[in-house]
Write an enzyme that holds these catalytic residues in place. Sequence first.
Site, PDB file in Angstrom:
ATOM      1  N   GLY A  42      16.746  58.900  26.330  1.00 22.19           N
ATOM      2  CA  GLY A  42      17.840  58.039  25.880  1.00 22.19           C
ATOM      3  C   GLY A  42      18.717  57.618  27.052  1.00 22.19           C
ATOM      4  N   HIS A  48      14.473  51.619  31.912  1.00 24.88           N
ATOM      5  CA  HIS A  48      13.742  51.918  30.677  1.00 24.88           C
ATOM      6  C   HIS A  48      13.284  50.628  29.990  1.00 24.88           C
ATOM      7  CE1 HIS A  48      16.486  55.580  30.801  1.00 24.88           C
ATOM      8  NE2 HIS A  48      15.282  56.126  30.760  1.00 24.88           N
TER       9      HIS A  48
END
Length: 292
Positions: A42, A48
């Site tokens: 996360g 990402h």
Amino acid sequence: MAHVRGDEANGPMIITDPQHMHRDVLAARSRGRRVGFVPTMGALHAGHVSLVKRAAAECDDTVVSIFVNPTQFGPGEDFTRYPRTLDADIAAVAGCGVTWIFAPAADAIYPNGWATRVVVDGPARRFEGELRPGHFSGVATVVCRLFMAVPADVAYFGAKDWQQTLVVKRMVRDLGVPVEIAVCPTIREPDGLAMSSRNAYLLADERSRATAIHESLMLAERAWFAGDDIAAIEHAMRSHLAARGVAVDYAAIVDRESLEPLSSPVANAIAIIAGRLGTTRLIDNHPLPTRG
Ligand code: PAF
């Protein structure tokens, strides 16, 4: 949490149950769909997102896992302060073509009585492995567990965590896990700092000095092409980092596959750095092209 079908209109489907995740991925694959997987903790950033976009471009369905893995943090490391930003993470990948977000609770990954760990030797031995005992065992364990829940065709990892990519590839090879590993380029801020969830910890002054890490990698590349010997290049990297107030854990040039000393002084090299600014520890690397 509502389970809606992942598509552009509804956004990804959020799944918390490993068995449900497993079933959905197998069902997609049995329909001939290629499934890509991006494992994360996360606090998603542009690095990402680039992995997610690549997975979505190459696959029919994409899974992003979000799980802050307790077993890869050592005592005194940043497990409790690691950012947990699920809603922002879901928003960060909205419109990127993600089919499922897999966000299990800790006890879904490590059920009561959990007693199994995966331990990788070889590429896990030096550098991060020495400085963070148990870290790579925690990474290998959770990645193995995630691969059981998400039996994808291909999994995407960022090259910034170079040693991690070697450890995961070795674990997959040694255990015969049927997944392809794709290593994707590091995404950088305009001033060269590698994107990392831990950059958020940096105070303003630390953030400006953190550029010394990328500068040292570029300095290493210039010295490499100038024909300097390895010890001199490592010394120059350490001096530059120290001059900018970065406490050096290591600054080394090693074989990019084994992370052992180079067997050839011209090829297959990578410059790797770990340094600390205040309470924040950052890592980065730069593969060095073959020199004449
Ligand atoms: O690179 C990371 O974010 C983590 O180490 C990983 C691979 C998701 C395992 O927790």
